[in-house]
Motif scaffolding. Sequence first.
Motif, mmCIF file in Angstrom:
data_model
loop_
_atom_site.group_PDB
_atom_site.id
_atom_site.type_symbol
_atom_site.label_atom_id
_atom_site.label_comp_id
_atom_site.label_asym_id
_atom_site.label_seq_id
_atom_site.Cartn_x
_atom_site.Cartn_y
_atom_site.Cartn_z
ATOM 1 N N SER A 20 0.848 -1.186 0.000
ATOM 2 C CA SER A 20 0.000 0.000 0.000
ATOM 3 C C SER A 20 0.884 1.236 0.000
ATOM 4 N N CYS A 21 0.364 2.295 -0.559
ATOM 5 C CA CYS A 21 1.083 3.572 -0.549
ATOM 6 C C CYS A 21 0.053 4.667 -0.287
ATOM 7 N N ALA A 22 0.118 5.241 0.886
ATOM 8 C CA ALA A 22 -0.797 6.309 1.265
ATOM 9 C C ALA A 22 -0.175 7.660 0.941
ATOM 10 N N ARG A 71 -6.108 1.447 -7.172
ATOM 11 C CA ARG A 71 -6.110 2.631 -6.319
ATOM 12 C C ARG A 71 -7.492 2.862 -5.753
ATOM 13 N N LYS A 75 -9.462 6.932 -0.424
ATOM 14 C CA LYS A 75 -8.507 6.697 0.664
ATOM 15 C C LYS A 75 -7.122 7.243 0.350
ATOM 16 N N ASN A 76 -6.976 7.891 -0.818
ATOM 17 C CA ASN A 76 -5.668 8.440 -1.218
ATOM 18 C C ASN A 76 -4.581 7.368 -1.172
ATOM 19 N N THR A 77 -4.916 6.205 -1.663
ATOM 20 C CA THR A 77 -3.995 5.067 -1.550
ATOM 21 C C THR A 77 -3.918 4.295 -2.858
ATOM 22 N N TYR A 79 -2.323 0.599 -4.459
ATOM 23 C CA TYR A 79 -1.962 -0.739 -4.007
ATOM 24 C C TYR A 79 -1.197 -1.484 -5.095
#
Length: 121
Positions: A20-22, A71, A75-77, A79
Amino acid sequence: VQLQASGGGLVQAGGSLRLSCAVSGLTFGSLHMGWFRQAPGKEREFVARIIPNGGSTIYADSVKGRFTISRDNAKNTVYLQMNSLKPEDTAVYYCAARWNPRAATDRYDYWGQGTQVTVSS
């Protein structure tokens, strides 16, 4: 501006991980997002990218059919689902963001700190 990658770890060959990348401090829904990786002693390489609305994705040949980028703009994330992992997938994985989709493959404006993925044989 912060890109916080997580989800790395140690997994056996054939296993799965989801990275994940927030993203914070940016208008995530307008960003083109990418994943890259760098193995020890090797250059950083492109893994996958996704357009702002998630409607189009591109993968490196080495991961096509095994990895899936997605994405969640709420959630501004972003994956990276990694299945059928191989020892050669071992690397530090980085998420990246950019505004211009026409820039060179590795030309991104913002980079995360990286998360280690280790695949044992």
